[in-house]
Design a protein around this motif. Structure first.
Motif, mmCIF file in Angstrom:
data_model
loop_
_atom_site.group_PDB
_atom_site.id
_atom_site.type_symbol
_atom_site.label_atom_id
_atom_site.label_comp_id
_atom_site.label_asym_id
_atom_site.label_seq_id
_atom_site.Cartn_x
_atom_site.Cartn_y
_atom_site.Cartn_z
ATOM 1 N N PRO A 4 3.406 -1.871 1.983
ATOM 2 C CA PRO A 4 2.371 -1.725 0.761
ATOM 3 C C PRO A 4 2.258 -3.407 0.578
ATOM 4 N N LEU A 5 0.798 -3.459 0.064
ATOM 5 C CA LEU A 5 0.406 -4.823 -0.354
ATOM 6 C C LEU A 5 0.834 -5.041 -2.015
ATOM 7 N N PRO A 6 0.980 -6.282 -2.341
ATOM 8 C CA PRO A 6 1.448 -6.545 -3.558
ATOM 9 C C PRO A 6 0.402 -6.103 -4.443
#
Length: 192
Positions: A122-124
């Motif tokens: 997951p991307l920040p």
């Protein structure tokens, strides 16, 4: 039997890794043992699987059907730090990994490390920024700013002055008591 024990310290608690990546789990032994066992508990398959044993000389013994290219154990020279390296990660590697030692007919387990392998990490969350203004911005130099507001802003000196006033007021009863004590002492000395 199996039991968790304070003789083993295992880090990290959780790992989130990407498919085809690699990871490492560290195990610290409080005492010296003949070697370290590594196990995996699979929630999906509901089984406790022996992966690898590494002795003091660094010789590894693998469990049945365990891919030797995937798992390896590295030992620090102190004999108290062992790390399990897992490569070519896949969803089938999901589970909780335990380092363990054999003592007094018991297998003592570390606290466990939960490994989750996902296809994409997951991307920040993105931080949203306000659009840049097209109006010209007037700069205020530091000297101009201080001349307008004085040395301190009221937001600073009002609470500061209030705090000093409260402190002085709290000293009045103490000063009064000290004065009375001094007077009593003076009277006592002059009576003698």
């Amino acid at each position: 039997g199996f039991c968790t024990n304070l003789l083993l310290s295992q880090t990290p608690e959780r790992i989130l890794s990407q498919t085809n990546g690699k990871t490492e789990i560290l195990c610290e032994l409080k005492n010296e043992y003949a070697g370290v066992y590594w196990y995996r508990w699979s929630q999906e398959r509901q089984n406790f699987e022996f992966l690898i044993f590494s002795n003091l000389l660094g010789k590894a013994t693998y469990g049945a059907n365990i891919n030797q290219d995937k798992f390896s154990v590295h030992r620090a020279s102190s004999h108290k730090f062992y790390s399990l390296h897992i490569s070519h990660l896949h969803a089938s590697d999901n589970g909780t990994y335990y380092c363990s030692v054999f003592q007094s007919s018991q297998l003592l387990l570390g606290s466990g490390t939960q490994l989750s392998v996902v296809d994409f990490l997951p991307l920040p969350p993105k931080t949203t920024q306000a659009p840049l203004s097209t109006k010209p911005v007037r700069c205020v130099t530091e000297s101009k700013a201080t001349s307008k507001k004085g040395a301190c802003s009221p937001l600073v000196w009002v609470p500061l002055a209030t705090g000093i006033l409260v402190l002085l007021l709290s000293l009045v009863p103490t000063a009064y008591r000290l004065h009375r004590l001094q007077r009593r002492l003076w009277l006592r000395i002059h009576r003698q």
